[in-house]
Scaffold this motif. Sequence first.
Motif, PDB file in Angstrom:
ATOM      1  N   TRP A 191      27.768  30.182  -3.511  1.00 47.46           N
ATOM      2  CA  TRP A 191      27.437  31.186  -2.714  1.00 47.46           C
ATOM      3  C   TRP A 191      26.149  30.589  -2.109  1.00 47.46           C
ATOM      4  O   TRP A 191      25.849  30.775  -0.692  1.00 47.46           O
ATOM      5  N   LEU A 192      25.125  30.016  -2.698  1.00 43.21           N
ATOM      6  CA  LEU A 192      23.873  29.719  -2.172  1.00 43.21           C
ATOM      7  C   LEU A 192      23.754  28.015  -2.168  1.00 43.21           C
ATOM      8  O   LEU A 192      22.809  27.601  -1.791  1.00 43.21           O
ATOM      9  N   GLY A 193      24.893  27.363  -2.195  1.00 44.57           N
ATOM     10  CA  GLY A 193      25.058  26.009  -2.101  1.00 44.57           C
ATOM     11  C   GLY A 193      25.144  25.631  -0.893  1.00 44.57           C
ATOM     12  O   GLY A 193      25.227  26.558   0.182  1.00 44.57           O
ATOM     13  N   ARG A 194      25.294  24.279  -0.323  1.00 42.00           N
ATOM     14  CA  ARG A 194      25.282  23.681   0.875  1.00 42.00           C
ATOM     15  C   ARG A 194      26.679  24.182   1.565  1.00 42.00           C
ATOM     16  O   ARG A 194      27.592  24.143   1.024  1.00 42.00           O
ATOM     17  N   GLU A 243      23.494  26.101   7.182  1.00 41.39           N
ATOM     18  CA  GLU A 243      23.389  24.871   5.962  1.00 41.39           C
ATOM     19  C   GLU A 243      23.607  25.620   4.582  1.00 41.39           C
ATOM     20  O   GLU A 243      23.504  24.892   3.570  1.00 41.39           O
ATOM     21  N   VAL A 244      23.819  27.108   4.587  1.00 37.83           N
ATOM     22  CA  VAL A 244      23.930  28.053   3.506  1.00 37.83           C
ATOM     23  C   VAL A 244      25.121  28.613   3.320  1.00 37.83           C
ATOM     24  O   VAL A 244      25.277  29.481   4.265  1.00 37.83           O
ATOM     25  N   SER A 245      25.991  28.465   2.204  1.00 35.60           N
ATOM     26  CA  SER A 245      27.440  29.074   2.380  1.00 35.60           C
ATOM     27  C   SER A 245      27.155  30.513   2.688  1.00 35.60           C
ATOM     28  O   SER A 245      27.945  30.958   3.652  1.00 35.60           O
ATOM     29  N   TRP A 252      34.472  34.225  -2.218  1.00 34.93           N
ATOM     30  CA  TRP A 252      34.534  35.097  -3.515  1.00 34.93           C
ATOM     31  C   TRP A 252      35.743  34.610  -4.341  1.00 34.93           C
ATOM     32  O   TRP A 252      35.643  34.375  -5.552  1.00 34.93           O
ATOM     33  N   GLN A 253      36.792  34.011  -3.882  1.00 41.04           N
ATOM     34  CA  GLN A 253      37.849  33.306  -4.387  1.00 41.04           C
ATOM     35  C   GLN A 253      37.437  32.288  -5.204  1.00 41.04           C
ATOM     36  O   GLN A 253      37.703  31.797  -6.350  1.00 41.04           O
ATOM     37  N   ASP A 254      36.726  31.239  -4.666  1.00 40.36           N
ATOM     38  CA  ASP A 254      36.145  29.914  -5.339  1.00 40.36           C
ATOM     39  C   ASP A 254      35.190  30.518  -6.315  1.00 40.36           C
ATOM     40  O   ASP A 254      35.371  29.907  -7.416  1.00 40.36           O
ATOM     41  N   SER A 255      34.288  31.316  -6.154  1.00 38.46           N
ATOM     42  CA  SER A 255      33.247  31.863  -7.223  1.00 38.46           C
ATOM     43  C   SER A 255      33.996  32.383  -8.354  1.00 38.46           C
ATOM     44  O   SER A 255      33.805  32.179  -9.632  1.00 38.46           O
TER      45      SER A 255
END
Length: 412
Positions: free
Chosen positions: A262-265, A99-101, A246-249
């Motif tokens: 990183w910490l979302g659903r 449930e956590v990325s 990492w790329q999304d962030s």
Amino acid sequence: MNIILYAVPFFFLLIGLELLLEKIRQTNYYRVNDAINSLSAGVLSRMLDIVKTLVPLTIYVFIYENFALFTLSDSPLVWVSIFVLYDFCYYWNHRLGHEVSLLWAAHVVHHSSEEYNLTTALRQSSSSFFSWIFYLPLAILGVDPILLISVGSLNLVYQFWVHTRHVPKLGWFEWVFVSPSNHRVHHAQNKVYIDRNYGGVFILWDRLFGTFQEELDTDPVIFGIRSSLKSWNPLYANVQVYSQLWQDSWHTKGIWNKIRVWLGRTGWRPDDVAQAFPIVKTDLNQFEKFDITLPTLNKAYCLVQHGVTTYIALLLLLNIHLLAGYQQLGLVIWVMFASYSVGCMLERKDFAPRLEWLKHLSLICGVMLFGLPLWIMSSVIILVLFSVVLLVWLQSSKHNADNSLPSQVQGL
């Protein structure tokens, strides 16, 4: 005692029995490339455990020695109670791992196979850095670190046998314990099955917290993940989702989005990166397993090379107390390189044979320079020589096959 290590022969015995059932029942639950990839991921996981478990265990011991609320007796009742409590902690560790990325980035390795057999059980992550946090409450309760390791190992050993398609539903057993049927659900990518059945030994937690789903005859399980791995490289399997996060962030705007990646659903992506870099999900109505056709000789060579890698890994694990730190590190790096190289052979990369030659040469040099016992050096040299013969045969066969093709086809 390292329960997991001594359970390895038992694991391979059961895999052998499952392969026998595969032959008798004429099923198609095994593919050589997928099985080798699963087993390679398992070997890598055990290797990197040498490096990554020291700090978490040190933290657990510190909390146990300084903040334990109780002194527990060494009785069967206490032992059973800790076994149950460990599985409760495992449920939440496992659930949040889906449930956590950030946690899913590690756990996804175990779900990346599109097959489901006993080798899938050994397909473990090498990059799980946070799971130990979920067991710290046991340190506060006064659970001795040795007892923690023992019940954790038994929990993991239990989970091995449920990774099979040959065992049907088991009636009343399914109401209390994790079974092959309800764990097949857990490995499915069908919408009705996603994020269900997290228990390790007891399915009671899922029934209690609303995450249970029965295996349905109307919805045959499709194994794997919606963003297919499409690779036989066990190293890539361990970094695939980390790379995407990492790329999304990096590309998204706003600090909150960068953190939430990183910490979302699991599965959540900021709108800006989702539009700029869309990820194509598998269409289950047109689902096809990832596969690369491999000649029989190639399969045989890769099986032998996985056997050699496993042998080196077992030598390290069984004799780790006799090896210096640099020797342990050298062998771990070699196992990682060997696993990558075999993955390239499975994918029929043009440069893969050159990696194999380098792998064999580096192993010979390593055992000579490390000054290992004579019986280890002799056995490794024999295995390398046998592997070299197979590699020469393989390259010769490929060369002859290429030359037998019309000239206009050879360059395709």
